[in-house]
Design a protein around this motif. Sequence first.
Motif, PDB file in Angstrom:
ATOM      1  N   THR A 188      -1.100   6.649  -1.852  1.00  0.00           N
ATOM      2  CA  THR A 188      -2.394   6.871  -2.474  1.00  0.00           C
ATOM      3  C   THR A 188      -3.478   6.042  -1.803  1.00  0.00           C
ATOM      4  N   GLY A 189      -3.073   5.080  -0.954  1.00  0.00           N
ATOM      5  CA  GLY A 189      -4.051   4.230  -0.288  1.00  0.00           C
ATOM      6  C   GLY A 189      -4.362   2.978  -1.071  1.00  0.00           C
ATOM      7  N   TYR A 190      -3.732   2.840  -2.210  1.00  0.00           N
ATOM      8  CA  TYR A 190      -3.969   1.659  -3.038  1.00  0.00           C
ATOM      9  C   TYR A 190      -2.714   0.810  -3.133  1.00  0.00           C
ATOM     10  N   LYS A 191      -2.928  -0.430  -3.499  1.00  0.00           N
ATOM     11  CA  LYS A 191      -1.798  -1.340  -3.612  1.00  0.00           C
ATOM     12  C   LYS A 191      -1.114  -1.172  -4.951  1.00  0.00           C
TER      13      LYS A 191
ATOM     14  N   ALA B  40      -4.300   6.042   5.362  1.00  0.00           N
ATOM     15  CA  ALA B  40      -5.066   5.025   6.082  1.00  0.00           C
ATOM     16  C   ALA B  40      -4.161   4.275   7.050  1.00  0.00           C
TER      17      ALA B  40
ATOM     18  N   VAL C 105       0.875  -1.178   0.000  1.00  0.00           N
ATOM     19  CA  VAL C 105       0.000   0.000   0.000  1.00  0.00           C
ATOM     20  C   VAL C 105       0.910   1.225   0.000  1.00  0.00           C
TER      21      VAL C 105
END
Lengths: 444, 287
Positions: free
Chosen positions: A89-92, A339, A86
């Motif tokens: 950007t909060g994405y993987k 997050a 992660v």
Amino acid sequence: MFKTFPKGGIHPPENKLTADKPTVILPVPKQVTVPVSQHIGAPATPVVEKGAAVLAGQVIAEAKGFVSTNIHSPVSGKVSKIDTVVDTTGYKQTAVIIDVEGDEWVTTVDRSTALEKEITLTREEIIERCRQCGLVGMGGATFPTHIKLTVPAGKSCDQVIINGVECEPFLTSDHRLMLERGAEVLTGATIIMKALGVERAVVGIEANKPDAISHLTELAREFRGITVQPLKVKYPQGGEKQLIKACTGREVPSGGLPIDVGVVVQNVGTAFAVYEAVQKNKPLVERVVTVAGKSVTNPGNFLVRIGTPVTALIEAAGGMPDDTGKVVNGGPMMGKALAITEVPVTKGTSGILLFPAVAARRAEVLPCIRCGKCSSACAMGLEPWLISVLSEKGMWDQAEKEKITDCMECGACTYTCPAKRPLLDYIRLGKSTVIRMAREKITK
Amino acid sequence: MSSTVLLTIAMLSVLGLLAAVILYFVAQKFKVVEDPRIDLVNEALPGANCGGCGYTGCRAFAEALVKSTSFEGLNCPVGGADTMGKVALILDRQAVAIEPEVAVVRCNGTPDNAARTSYYDGAMSCRIAHSLYGGTTGCHYGCLGCGDCVLACKFDAMYMDPVTELPVILDDKCVACGACVKACPRSIIELRKRNRKDRKIYVSCVNKDKGGPARKACKVACIGCGKCVKVCPYDAITMENNLAFIDSYKCKLCRKCVPECPTLAILEIGFPVKEQKPAEPAKAETN
């Protein structure tokens, strides 16, 4: 003498807590995580394998396509694994994880701090070097620099603007860079001028940084064509279009780019990175990050390697305060909450802000009272209340007509809204939907 | 005086007659010939204008039905076999037997199962939350819990459970129009075959991560072990991207896969509490 842009704008509390804190070099961490996508455009492709020994400054992921950049190893050591992690950007996404061993650099990199003012490379060589060294816009948008330095056919450029506005509250990394490495920043500006073939550059700095204004004005006497333009304090002056309007009086047309009015804007951080890449052959593997917040015990500006975990930065600033409710990557206006803090610093990380839970929580959303504060705050002359409702109701055609795509997501509307409406959240959704629909229309 | 009255009446009559003649010819000239069956079919449709058939509303669907030569790919999920039977009668065609379907939420990420790692306080919209980050749990595939699907449902068949923080579908109200399926940015909701007594067996997970990270994020995640695939006698279960999927049209509800799942990701709903003998698999209703 102090200029500014005419339309909209707000004055959030500045909170520049770390303006007088000299940049501290953070020790290299035990392990770094380097995402392959730290820029706008196609992610780079990893070119190292698990177990490979790498040197600091070595290319570990190669650019794929035109709008893309190389990623270099910020440390020396062994590739532990290539995995999905992660990121900020909060994405993987894919990242190269490197176990640090010593601090060996690629021999072509000049690591001395001596100022190198003589520019020996030609225009093409400068642009190629920026591409090789993986330079991106350091202001936060992370657009590959080599593309911005290439003037498209049919367009002409007569002026460079160096963005030293740093209008986001709390952030001081650009401010410190201008004070501590001012000569390098101006040399970088000269290199950018040469790459674009222009004679004039303006450094725009807001009035809340008087020391930086006087320091750079002093230094600029020795640089041909560079002037310093003090600006009134107003958010979002660091936005490209606002800065161009403030410095030159030119207005970028709706849907256009700065190059349409003959201007290229580069951040001071980018100018410094250009200097290091061109004069010292040093790729973009480290950056200055501001770590601040009202209850942070030791806020400061830290020079860190890319890939350092955010937790290490928070440790360096005296640890996470107990009352922390939100950790923001970037400035408080445009930054994005994290997050989790187990994420790496990337090329676009300008600040890590720790906000107390009381201050961070959003208030209850109330109905719009049509006060029009958002419309007068919007620096792009849009009507945020209207386009946010259009987006909420899924009226995309109408939103497109109301120029939703001109929004630069500065957040001034949400900041001023007395009903605490999440205007920007909906505008962002509408903007991305409208852009996607327009793209689909073209491909059809 | 009477002559004025008479003259007025005469004038108006002549004008009226003239207008009638003009209007008659204009109406003849610009006449729109419409198949009268469209109106009849439209009458027979439920009139919810939900778009579940894939058309903009019931009228557009009626036009498409009349225009078409067969019922291939045309179905009103709201009215089901009843409505389609009526339409077939009007159009004098053979009705195609269509399996009734029901929407199923394929996520079981309750706060107990999937620990919350962050708190979302942006605008209450799944699409916005989805565009911002991976979500409040470690699972980047599961339900975001803002209720976009509930807002999209036109039949009052959904609500958000405040305890589980997941949407609940009321089987008796769901008409399988697919509005929630489209509204969900994470494609968690799926339309599955409606079985007798609303019995269901499905993998309540959409996590495509490998076993380790998936399990870490959520206790009841599918870890892609493949045990259910091996045990299924009907080849109804497939494994793709570390995620098992039970094809509701192949599944015979034998329930052999349920006890096999090490993470309890396969749910059985609507069956009697007491374990039945495995020898008598419930026969699927074909309607």
